[in-house]
Design an enzyme around this catalytic site. Structure first.
Site, PDB file in Angstrom:
ATOM      1  N   TRP A 188       0.822  -1.225   0.000  1.00 44.46           N
ATOM      2  CA  TRP A 188       0.000   0.000   0.000  1.00 44.46           C
ATOM      3  C   TRP A 188       0.848   1.265   0.000  1.00 44.46           C
ATOM      4  O   TRP A 188       0.327   2.356  -0.159  1.00 44.46           O
ATOM      5  CB  TRP A 188      -0.930   0.006   1.213  1.00 44.46           C
ATOM      6  CG  TRP A 188      -1.940  -1.106   1.227  1.00 44.46           C
ATOM      7  CD1 TRP A 188      -2.092  -2.098   0.278  1.00 44.46           C
ATOM      8  CD2 TRP A 188      -2.942  -1.360   2.214  1.00 44.46           C
ATOM      9  NE1 TRP A 188      -3.115  -2.942   0.624  1.00 44.46           N
ATOM     10  CE2 TRP A 188      -3.657  -2.515   1.811  1.00 44.46           C
ATOM     11  CE3 TRP A 188      -3.302  -0.740   3.412  1.00 44.46           C
ATOM     12  CZ2 TRP A 188      -4.711  -3.038   2.559  1.00 44.46           C
ATOM     13  CZ3 TRP A 188      -4.358  -1.263   4.172  1.00 44.46           C
ATOM     14  CH2 TRP A 188      -5.055  -2.400   3.732  1.00 44.46           C
ATOM     15  N   LYS A 189       2.139   1.113   0.235  1.00 44.21           N
ATOM     16  CA  LYS A 189       3.068   2.257   0.280  1.00 44.21           C
ATOM     17  C   LYS A 189       2.555   3.316   1.265  1.00 44.21           C
ATOM     18  O   LYS A 189       1.927   2.962   2.251  1.00 44.21           O
ATOM     19  CB  LYS A 189       3.282   2.809  -1.135  1.00 44.21           C
ATOM     20  CG  LYS A 189       3.681   1.696  -2.115  1.00 44.21           C
ATOM     21  CD  LYS A 189       4.189   2.174  -3.427  1.00 44.21           C
ATOM     22  CE  LYS A 189       4.569   0.978  -4.291  1.00 44.21           C
ATOM     23  NZ  LYS A 189       5.128   1.338  -5.584  1.00 44.21           N
TER      24      LYS A 189
ATOM     25  N   GLU B 119      11.992   1.836  -4.155  1.00 40.54           N
ATOM     26  CA  GLU B 119      11.795   3.172  -3.576  1.00 40.54           C
ATOM     27  C   GLU B 119      12.714   3.377  -2.371  1.00 40.54           C
ATOM     28  O   GLU B 119      13.171   4.483  -2.120  1.00 40.54           O
ATOM     29  CB  GLU B 119      10.311   3.373  -3.224  1.00 40.54           C
ATOM     30  CG  GLU B 119       9.494   3.587  -4.499  1.00 40.54           C
ATOM     31  CD  GLU B 119       8.058   3.085  -4.431  1.00 40.54           C
ATOM     32  OE1 GLU B 119       7.527   2.887  -3.329  1.00 40.54           O
ATOM     33  OE2 GLU B 119       7.471   2.882  -5.528  1.00 40.54           O
TER      34      GLU B 119
ATOM     35  N   GLY C 134       1.346  -2.787  -6.343  1.00 37.98           N
ATOM     36  CA  GLY C 134       1.334  -1.482  -5.703  1.00 37.98           C
ATOM     37  C   GLY C 134      -0.020  -0.821  -5.910  1.00 37.98           C
ATOM     38  O   GLY C 134      -1.005  -1.131  -5.227  1.00 37.98           O
ATOM     39  N   GLY C 135      -0.090   0.085  -6.874  1.00 39.53           N
ATOM     40  CA  GLY C 135      -1.298   0.877  -7.129  1.00 39.53           C
ATOM     41  C   GLY C 135      -2.602   0.082  -7.121  1.00 39.53           C
ATOM     42  O   GLY C 135      -3.572   0.477  -6.461  1.00 39.53           O
TER      43      GLY C 135
END
Ligand code: PGA
Length: 252
Positions: free
Chosen positions: A11-12, A99, A236-237
């Site tokens: 979910w970052k 990241e 991710g997204g």
């Protein structure tokens, strides 16, 4: 060799507490049909305890942290240790994400320490690696991946490897909407197994899970997951929408 299937959602730095709880609830409610596939969600640190309570040991459902400290404990303001994660019954931790490599300048030395701390505290690790676009364009992607893997994994034993899942995430595909083609993914995953066979053994290479990450979505997941060396995805997204995440889990 048949390996289990895994879909993980990173979910970052997204969601509020309310959104995180809703997303967890929706994924839980809709994943009954996916019982044989291992699902792992990686919410932000602040929501881990609540999410873990909600998941409440649901079979094949796990929760992970997006990072952990290279240090064990002590005066390291703002850090979160592997021991802290273990103490709230967290199952996994992500290490080596691009990241963290690119925005926070994390190094192989740090990844080694973090993985050691995680394994020592009974956390499973998803170790991420992947080439930059320039490296692929210069045909350096295989060499890059071999180095990223060997410089870190050579510090671990075959037993350690049983608790490490790999995630190939080409940096040019992360959050860009551009995905590796199934061919590109399969070629790299097969290469990664060769690297692991050389570093350890064919047995470990056959057993290790290798996920693909980088703009994986409900439209492209099927073609990627059908590749023999792709054991699932790190999303991710698309993991921020329960329906998309479940659709991806249902793509096997
Ligand atoms: P993405 O991210 O699916 O948004 O490309 C993948 C990841 O960073 O793990």
């Amino acid at each position: 060799m048949s390996r289990k299937k895994i879909v993980a959602g990173n979910w970052k730095m997204n969601t509020s507490l309310k959104e995180a709880m809703l997303l967890t609830q929706q994924i839980l409610e809709n994943s009954a049909s996916t019982s044989l596939i291992e699902k792992i969600i990686f919410p932000p640190f602040t929501f881990l305890t609540e999410v873990i309570k909600t998941i409440n040991n649901t079979p094949n459902f796990f929760v992970g942290a997006q990072n952990c400290s290279q240090y064990l404990n002590g005066a390291f303001t703002g850090e979160v240790s592997a021991l802290m994660l273990q103490s709230i019954n967290c199952n996994y931790v992500l290490i080596g994400h691009s990241e963290r490599r690119n925005y926070f300048n994390e190094t192989n030395e740090q990844f080694i320490l973090k993985i050691k701390n995680a394994l020592h505290n009974n956390l499973k690790v998803i170790f991420c690696f992947g080439e930059q676009l320039a490296e692929r364009k210069q045909n350096l992607h295989y060499e890059t991946i071999k180095l990223q893997l060997s410089e870190v994994l050579s510090h671990f034993t075959e037993i350690d490897l049983l608790n490490i899942t790999l995630a190939y995430e080409p940096v040019w595909a992360i959050g860009t909407g551009e995905t590796a083609s199934p061919n590109q993914a399969q070629e790299m995953h097969a290469f990664v197994r060769k690297v692991i066979a050389n570093l350890f053994s064919q047995k470990i290479a056959d057993a290790i899970y290798i996920l693909y990450g980088g703009s994986c979505n409900p439209q492209n997941a099927k073609q990627l997951f059908v590749c023999p060396d792709v054991d699932g995805g790190l999303i991710g997204g698309a993991s921020l929408k329960a329906n998309d995440f479940i659709a991806i889990v249902n793509s096997f």
